[in-house]
Design a protein around this motif. Structure first.
Motif, PDB file in Angstrom:
ATOM      1  N   ARG A 143       0.893  -1.363  -0.074  1.00 54.08           N
ATOM      2  CA  ARG A 143       0.186   0.064   0.008  1.00 54.08           C
ATOM      3  C   ARG A 143       0.833   1.238   0.087  1.00 54.08           C
ATOM      4  O   ARG A 143       0.281   2.287  -0.032  1.00 54.08           O
ATOM      5  N   THR A 144       2.142   1.161   0.136  1.00 52.99           N
ATOM      6  CA  THR A 144       2.987   2.423   0.217  1.00 52.99           C
ATOM      7  C   THR A 144       3.151   2.980  -1.235  1.00 52.99           C
ATOM      8  O   THR A 144       3.910   2.193  -2.069  1.00 52.99           O
ATOM      9  N   LEU A 145       2.924   3.989  -1.354  1.00 49.58           N
ATOM     10  CA  LEU A 145       2.867   4.930  -2.674  1.00 49.58           C
ATOM     11  C   LEU A 145       4.218   5.574  -3.142  1.00 49.58           C
ATOM     12  O   LEU A 145       5.012   5.699  -2.111  1.00 49.58           O
ATOM     13  N   GLU A 146       4.325   5.854  -4.144  1.00 50.08           N
ATOM     14  CA  GLU A 146       5.788   6.519  -4.566  1.00 50.08           C
ATOM     15  C   GLU A 146       6.375   7.515  -3.671  1.00 50.08           C
ATOM     16  O   GLU A 146       7.179   7.977  -3.561  1.00 50.08           O
ATOM     17  N   VAL A 147       5.124   8.528  -3.610  1.00 52.80           N
ATOM     18  CA  VAL A 147       5.501   9.725  -2.685  1.00 52.80           C
ATOM     19  C   VAL A 147       5.980   9.474  -1.337  1.00 52.80           C
ATOM     20  O   VAL A 147       6.599  10.036  -0.823  1.00 52.80           O
ATOM     21  N   ALA A 148       5.328   8.575  -0.620  1.00 58.24           N
ATOM     22  CA  ALA A 148       5.460   7.976   0.503  1.00 58.24           C
ATOM     23  C   ALA A 148       7.064   7.335   0.562  1.00 58.24           C
ATOM     24  O   ALA A 148       7.679   7.574   1.600  1.00 58.24           O
TER      25      ALA A 148
ATOM     26  N   VAL B 296       9.748   8.112  -1.355  1.00 60.66           N
ATOM     27  CA  VAL B 296      10.668   9.159  -1.342  1.00 60.66           C
ATOM     28  C   VAL B 296      10.815   9.847  -0.089  1.00 60.66           C
ATOM     29  O   VAL B 296      11.924  10.130   0.401  1.00 60.66           O
ATOM     30  N   HIS B 297       9.918  10.038   0.590  1.00 62.39           N
ATOM     31  CA  HIS B 297       9.823  10.801   1.959  1.00 62.39           C
ATOM     32  C   HIS B 297      10.561   9.616   3.135  1.00 62.39           C
ATOM     33  O   HIS B 297      11.379  10.087   3.748  1.00 62.39           O
ATOM     34  N   LEU B 298      10.142   8.477   2.916  1.00 64.55           N
ATOM     35  CA  LEU B 298      10.686   7.396   3.702  1.00 64.55           C
ATOM     36  C   LEU B 298      12.317   7.335   3.623  1.00 64.55           C
ATOM     37  O   LEU B 298      13.053   7.287   4.642  1.00 64.55           O
ATOM     38  N   CYS B 299      12.836   7.508   2.513  1.00 66.00           N
ATOM     39  CA  CYS B 299      14.310   7.615   1.747  1.00 66.00           C
ATOM     40  C   CYS B 299      14.761   8.489   2.571  1.00 66.00           C
ATOM     41  O   CYS B 299      16.061   8.421   2.939  1.00 66.00           O
ATOM     42  N   VAL B 300      14.281   9.914   2.741  1.00 66.99           N
ATOM     43  CA  VAL B 300      14.780  10.913   3.403  1.00 66.99           C
ATOM     44  C   VAL B 300      14.956  10.609   4.872  1.00 66.99           C
ATOM     45  O   VAL B 300      16.278  10.819   5.217  1.00 66.99           O
TER      46      VAL B 300
ATOM     47  N   VAL C  59       3.123  16.248   2.674  1.00 65.92           N
ATOM     48  CA  VAL C  59       3.611  15.034   2.109  1.00 65.92           C
ATOM     49  C   VAL C  59       3.255  15.105   0.645  1.00 65.92           C
ATOM     50  O   VAL C  59       2.236  14.813   0.345  1.00 65.92           O
ATOM     51  N   THR C  60       4.098  15.723  -0.074  1.00 63.62           N
ATOM     52  CA  THR C  60       3.956  15.748  -1.554  1.00 63.62           C
ATOM     53  C   THR C  60       5.291  15.665  -2.241  1.00 63.62           C
ATOM     54  O   THR C  60       6.338  15.430  -1.639  1.00 63.62           O
TER      55      THR C  60
END
Length: 678
Positions: free
Chosen positions: A275-280, A282-286, A330-331
């Motif tokens: 369920r984890t989307l791409e925008v999530a 990239v933020h998680l990677c930060v 979160v964008t």
């Protein structure tokens, strides 16, 4: 007749911001077929008087701790095709884009719109976060607000229009981190907790509670509600914006508690969820990159730098998906703000693991052609090169492959060509850089030119006297004495067409020699004479003769006054009056303490000559030693330990048995060592 836009304003008695708010929407009322509806929850007649200047639609509303009810009161009266709402502590910076959106008819192709709210974190407006908010939509019979707190406007349907307009908002600013009463949290949190009591499994309410606890620094409570909300959200068929927020913020909030290992574990778990989307992602990677940096887990950190790049690239290729995947703070755009910092961390990770391939990849990802984004990065890139100098061959090779005209990269390509002996290429690249020199890199270009004998004309014609003086002082201070002497020998022929610049460098060079090393007995006098001649030549160019004849009256700089006095003292010495020069040298030290060491060494030489001739050491000589001590005390009080040490080296040999001098020497050594991290 048709109303395009209904603007609903929730008004209390915040007179300090209401005026700004109303003034900022005045262009909308003037330029568009629009209406203003004020929902008034206050009590002051002064507030009503101001509102009446802008609208006759003022709806009294008794506050009942339910924002949706208050908003719906305004919504009920709206007659526009579109509806927009805001608070009386918000005001637009510029509404031109909103006006154009409606005037052009573009609004007819959309169902909703976003703009940016700049939420200030302090009352001075120095710290803030920008958040895309959905505050505009097509008005239909189904349009309504839901939730008593952090109300939602529904239905908020696609397609969405994203506007770059932003509104200032000071509602969450507070005077201090612990000033809970000065925020909206003390009002919002009890309402949220009551909502959660009634609907304990609502992920929306859990998210809002987590946001409130985060705003006051209660991260453990924020984590608790974040976990609870995420568990509930994952049971729903559809992925809503609150789930996106919870996915991103759970690991971040855990990291705020200090448990970085758990934050990494949680972020990695969420990344694996279907369920984890791409925008999530990239933020998680930060968050993962920051945690790996602090834990020195460089290889793992590099993995997430690459994943960040991969997911961000995917989103840029699919802007519609990027626009759909959004929550408060979160964008894709918000994650993209971290692009350069993430890549810089990746450069350091790659160097720590001797992974030159990854370093070259990251260099190719940086937006070199966007000077406004990249220019602030140059100092960090220089730090990277300096810290990992053993990798410089590979680093320069990486720069050399980049297909960009960026001047910083051009400078690195110059160094690469120089290193491998392609001097024609090096000179051509150097010329390109010199003609459009990147800020802060004139100095390195001068170094390259001096090493290779390139003409300095291009740079000299671009550098003002102030910039050159700064450079001359810095190069004289930073280089080792032997390296400085060699550098000065090589650069002097390149400055023949620029005598003022040449003399300025000569003076800094001589000052360094005269203040930083023990010279042979005869050398201080020779160097001081050369120094004074250079300084006074400049003075004759810059000042009228009457000024030079009376330097004290006209208060010319101390360097010039020192040179006048020492020139006269040297003349007296050359005529054999050794003792007669002492009063002048004493005055020179007081005028320009920086040269105390050189003057002291000259005085020591004079003492030896006087003693060898059988003359008694004049009393003035002893007095001068005491005055030099005062100069030394002044340097110590200012923490100028290097200059103090230079003076001390001479004073010890002048007064070898003076216990005060020996104690001062120990203090200078101890304090100077501590300052440099010894």
């Amino acid at each position: 007749m048709n109303i395009q836009l209904s603007i609903s304003l929730l008004v209390s008695d915040r007179m300090e911001t209401l005026g700004k708010c109303l003034a900022s929407i005045k262009p909308l009322l003037r330029e568009l077929d629009s209406e203003l509806i004020a929902v008034f929850t206050g009590k002051n007649e002064e507030t009503l008087e101001l509102l009446r200047q802008y609208t006759s639609q003022i709806i009294p509303f008794t506050w009942c701790n339910d924002f949706s009810k208050a908003r719906n009161a305004g919504l009920k009266e709206a007659k526009g095709e579109w509806f927009m709402y805001l608070d009386d502590d918000e005001w637009f910076d510029d509404t031109a884009e909103i006006i154009q959106f409606f005037k052009s008819g573009e609004y007819q192709r959309y169902n909703s719109g976003f703009y940016v709210v700049r939420n200030y974190l302090d009352l001075e407006g120095k710290r803030y976060t920008d958040t895309d908010v959905g505050r505009m939509c097509r008005l239909t019979p189904k349009t309504e607000f839901i939730f008593p707190i952090h109300e939602n406007l529904e239905p908020f349907e696609e397609p969405n229009k994203k506007l770059r307009v932003f509104a200032h908002h000071f509602g969450y600013a507070r005077k201090a981190k612990t000033d809970r009463k000065d925020t909206k949290t003390s009002r919002n949190l009890p309402i949220l907790l009551e909502m959660l009591r009634k609907e304990p499994d609502s992920p929306q309410h859990c998210m809002q509670a987590a946001q409130e606890y985060r705003s006051i620094g209660e991260y453990e409570n924020a984590v608790t509600y974040c976990r609870k909300g995420l568990e509930s959200a994952q049971k729903e068929k559809r992925i809503y914006n609150y789930e996106l927020w919870l996915q991103v913020n759970l690991p971040l909030l855990i990291s705020y508690t200090g448990d970085l290992q758990l934050a990494i574990k949680e972020a990695e778990r969420i990344l694996r969820l279907p369920r984890t989307l791409e925008v999530a992602a990239v933020h998680l990677c930060v968050t993962l990159v920051a945690c790996c940096r602090d834990l020195k887990e460089y290889r793992k950190g590099m993995k997430y730098v690459r994943l960040f790049h991969e997911k961000l690239s995917e989103l840029r290729k699919d802007p519609d998906a990027a626009l759909r995947q959004r929550a408060v703070g979160v964008t894709m755009d918000k994650a993209a703000e971290e692009e350069i910092p993430v890549y810089v961390e990746g450069l350091f990770f790659s160097a720590e693991t001797d992974d030159m391939e990854s370093a070259c990849d990251i260099l190719s990802w940086l937006p070199w052609d966007e000077e406004n984004r990249i220019s602030h990065l140059y100092p960090r890139l220089e730090e990277w090169k300096k810290k990992y100098s053993h990798m410089n061959d590979g680093i320069l090779a990486g720069y050399n492959t980049l297909p960009t005209e960026n001047l910083y990269v051009c400078l690195q390509k110059t160094l690469y060509a120089e290193k491998y002996g392609d001097m024609l290429c090096a000179e051509n690249l150097w010329t390109t850089c010199a003609e459009n020199c990147p800020s802060g890199f004139q100095w390195e270009l001068i170094e390259i030119a001096v090493r290779n004998g390139f003409s300095l004309n291009i740079l000299m014609n671009r550098m003002g006297p102030e910039a050159w003086s700064e450079y001359a002082a810095a190069v004289a201070l930073k280089k080792e004495i032997k390296a400085l002497e060699e550098f000065y020998r090589m650069i002097k022929p390149l400055l023949e067409e620029y005598p003022f610049y040449s003399r300025k460098l000569e003076q800094c060079y001589l000052e360094r020699l005269l203040t930083s090393e023990l010279l042979e007995p005869a050398r201080p006098a020779v160097l001081l004479e050369q120094y004074c001649e250079s300084v006074l030549t400049d003075a004759e160019t810059l000042y009228r003769s009457e000024v030079l004849a009376d330097p004290e009256t006209y208060a010319i700089p101390s360097q010039y006054r020192f040179a006048v006095i020492v020139r006269d003292a040297l003349s007296i010495i050359n005529h054999g009056d050794l003792a007669g020069s002492i009063s002048l040298l004493k005055a020179a030290v007081q005028v320009y303490p920086r040269m105390s060491a050189a003057v002291n060494q000259l005085l020591q030489s004079l003492e030896e000559q006087i003693c060898s001739s059988g003359q008694a050491v004049p009393e003035e000589f002893i007095v001068l030693g005491g005055q030099v001590k005062q100069v030394l005390h002044g340097l110590m009080e200012k923490g100028q330990w290097e200059e103090a040490y230079s003076v001390m080296a001479q004073l010890v040999s002048l007064l070898p048995n003076d216990l005060e001098v020996l104690c001062m020497k120990q203090e200078i050594l101890r304090c100077g060592t501590l300052e440099h991290g010894g």
